[in-house]
Design a protein around this motif. Structure first.
Motif, PDB file in Angstrom:
ATOM      1  N   ARG A  56     -20.935 -33.053  41.315  1.00 30.01           N
ATOM      2  CA  ARG A  56     -19.880 -32.836  42.155  1.00 30.01           C
ATOM      3  C   ARG A  56     -20.269 -33.761  43.342  1.00 30.01           C
ATOM      4  O   ARG A  56     -19.118 -34.149  43.991  1.00 30.01           O
ATOM      5  N   ARG A  60     -18.040 -36.963  44.775  1.00 35.79           N
ATOM      6  CA  ARG A  60     -17.103 -36.492  45.762  1.00 35.79           C
ATOM      7  C   ARG A  60     -17.600 -37.709  46.798  1.00 35.79           C
ATOM      8  O   ARG A  60     -16.915 -38.737  47.636  1.00 35.79           O
ATOM      9  N   GLU A  64     -14.568 -40.196  48.387  1.00 32.45           N
ATOM     10  CA  GLU A  64     -14.606 -40.800  49.441  1.00 32.45           C
ATOM     11  C   GLU A  64     -14.413 -42.395  50.174  1.00 32.45           C
ATOM     12  O   GLU A  64     -14.117 -42.639  50.527  1.00 32.45           O
ATOM     13  N   LEU A 130     -15.354 -37.421  58.261  1.00 31.85           N
ATOM     14  CA  LEU A 130     -15.864 -36.757  57.524  1.00 31.85           C
ATOM     15  C   LEU A 130     -16.925 -37.803  56.689  1.00 31.85           C
ATOM     16  O   LEU A 130     -17.829 -37.046  56.067  1.00 31.85           O
ATOM     17  N   GLY A 131     -15.378 -38.910  55.554  1.00 29.95           N
ATOM     18  CA  GLY A 131     -16.060 -38.990  54.773  1.00 29.95           C
ATOM     19  C   GLY A 131     -17.615 -39.973  54.646  1.00 29.95           C
ATOM     20  O   GLY A 131     -18.022 -39.841  53.129  1.00 29.95           O
ATOM     21  N   PHE A 134     -20.103 -37.658  54.043  1.00 31.20           N
ATOM     22  CA  PHE A 134     -20.634 -36.499  52.628  1.00 31.20           C
ATOM     23  C   PHE A 134     -20.844 -37.890  51.618  1.00 31.20           C
ATOM     24  O   PHE A 134     -21.668 -36.898  50.839  1.00 31.20           O
ATOM     25  N   GLN A 137     -24.682 -37.548  53.399  1.00 36.11           N
ATOM     26  CA  GLN A 137     -25.601 -36.275  52.550  1.00 36.11           C
ATOM     27  C   GLN A 137     -25.885 -35.859  50.871  1.00 36.11           C
ATOM     28  O   GLN A 137     -27.045 -35.849  51.113  1.00 36.11           O
TER      29      GLN A 137
ATOM     30  N   TYR B  53     -10.661 -29.095  43.813  1.00 36.31           N
ATOM     31  CA  TYR B  53     -10.866 -30.019  44.429  1.00 36.31           C
ATOM     32  C   TYR B  53     -10.622 -30.464  45.638  1.00 36.31           C
ATOM     33  O   TYR B  53      -9.095 -30.279  46.130  1.00 36.31           O
ATOM     34  N   ASP B  55     -10.446 -33.378  49.327  1.00 33.54           N
ATOM     35  CA  ASP B  55     -11.494 -33.971  50.140  1.00 33.54           C
ATOM     36  C   ASP B  55     -11.478 -34.117  51.991  1.00 33.54           C
ATOM     37  O   ASP B  55     -10.770 -33.479  51.900  1.00 33.54           O
ATOM     38  N   SER B  56     -12.464 -35.504  52.125  1.00 34.77           N
ATOM     39  CA  SER B  56     -11.815 -35.172  53.894  1.00 34.77           C
ATOM     40  C   SER B  56     -10.813 -35.525  54.163  1.00 34.77           C
ATOM     41  O   SER B  56     -10.474 -34.672  55.395  1.00 34.77           O
ATOM     42  N   GLU B  87     -18.458 -25.378  49.796  1.00 40.00           N
ATOM     43  CA  GLU B  87     -19.495 -26.679  49.329  1.00 40.00           C
ATOM     44  C   GLU B  87     -18.896 -27.557  50.682  1.00 40.00           C
ATOM     45  O   GLU B  87     -19.415 -28.381  51.228  1.00 40.00           O
ATOM     46  N   LEU B  91     -20.596 -28.990  53.961  1.00 39.58           N
ATOM     47  CA  LEU B  91     -20.912 -29.928  54.318  1.00 39.58           C
ATOM     48  C   LEU B  91     -20.294 -30.464  55.211  1.00 39.58           C
ATOM     49  O   LEU B  91     -20.360 -31.169  56.490  1.00 39.58           O
ATOM     50  N   SER B  92     -19.475 -30.119  55.695  1.00 38.12           N
ATOM     51  CA  SER B  92     -17.860 -30.285  57.009  1.00 38.12           C
ATOM     52  C   SER B  92     -18.310 -29.214  57.958  1.00 38.12           C
ATOM     53  O   SER B  92     -18.322 -29.786  59.384  1.00 38.12           O
TER      54      SER B  92
END
Lengths: 171, 110
Positions: A56, A60, A64, A130-131, A134, A137, B53, B55-56, B87, B91-92
């Protein structure tokens, strides 16, 4: 706990020589295409035997990165070319090169300035930025460069060494 | 992504399903901000049980919704987050700034 990030110690050419092409996708900068890439990449991570959580995270990160290409490199314009290449890194126990998955995104959009590539501070509660967090990380390697008029983003995720199976005591 | 609304006196529940990504987050943002800024609904619930899902850009829309709710004296309440959505929230580092509940029952009684 995350596995160490060993790439910096490796010779990139050596790593490439132990890679095999898994998948190459040619798509256009259309947000509707992202769900197709996610589904395809999900299967690719399963082929390489990534655990669900890491699978995942890889999907992700690529999603992004593609969204950033569409929004920033192509400034939201549809119909521009993007290439996604996935290679399976085969690893080599002798040189302690881990196996994993390498994904390279290529686009012909405006040049990316690496100095401007930083996400927003986490303590700032505001939309956006934020992308990149992600990606950083989740992936072991995130590298940007410009070559032959194209932006290239290379991301690598290594497979953590599998743990030896524990046999129940007394058997 | 699909959005269905359930209205009652003083609140609305948006049942969202599918993927909230770059292609679809603008639609969610529009619905959310319209409800808070134009209709001035005091309580807006987002049922994310069937969101596979996010996304940002989806997270950014939620943050905008949260800010708008604070500016308008409303509440934005999320519930039913899947492990994938949870999740991304973690993460954010945003999971603590949102009101998040496990179930619709808990959210409605909050």
């Amino acid at each position: 706990m995350r596995a160490p990030k060993p790439l910096k110690k490796h010779n990139k050419q050596e790593a490439r020589s132990h890679a095999e092409l898994l998948l190459r996708l040619y798509l256009e900068s259309n947000p509707e295409a992202l769900c197709l890439v996610r589904a395809t990449l999900q299967r690719a991570t399963e082929v390489v035997h990534f655990p669900e959580l890491e699978s995942r995270a890889i999907v992700r990160s690529v999603d992004e990165a593609l969204a950033n290409v569409i929004r920033h490199a192509y400034k939201g314009r549809a119909g521009r070319p993007i290439e996604v290449t996935c290679r399976r890194l085969l690893g080599d126990p002798d040189s302690k090169t881990p196996s994993g998955l390498e994904i390279v995104l290529s686009d012909s959009g405006v040049p990316v300035d690496p100095k401007k590539l930083h996400g927003r501070p986490f303590e700032e509660i505001r939309p956006g930025g934020l992308g990149l967090h992600f990606m950083n990380q989740s992936m072991d390697v995130v590298e940007f460069r410009r070559k032959d008029g194209k932006n290239l983003l290379r991301m690598v995720k290594y497979l953590a060494p599998s743990q030896p199976e524990r046999k129940p005591q007394g058997e | 992504m699909q959005i269905a609304a359930r209205n009652s006196e003083g609140w609305v529940i948006f049942d969202i399903s599918g993927d909230i990504d770059l292609a679809h987050s603008p639609a969610m943002r529009k619905v959310l901000l319209g409800e808070i800024k134009e209709k001035h609904t005091p309580k807006v619930f987002l049922n994310l049980k069937n969101v596979r899902y996010i996304d940002s850009s989806g997270i950014a829309s939620l943050v905008e919704g949260l800010k708008a709710s604070r500016d308008n004296g409303a509440r934005l309440i999320l519930y039913g987050l899947s492990s994938s959505v949870r999740e991304v929230m973690e993460l954010s580092r945003l999971q603590k700034i949102f009101e998040i509940y496990d179930s619709e029952e808990q959210a409605l009684s909050s």
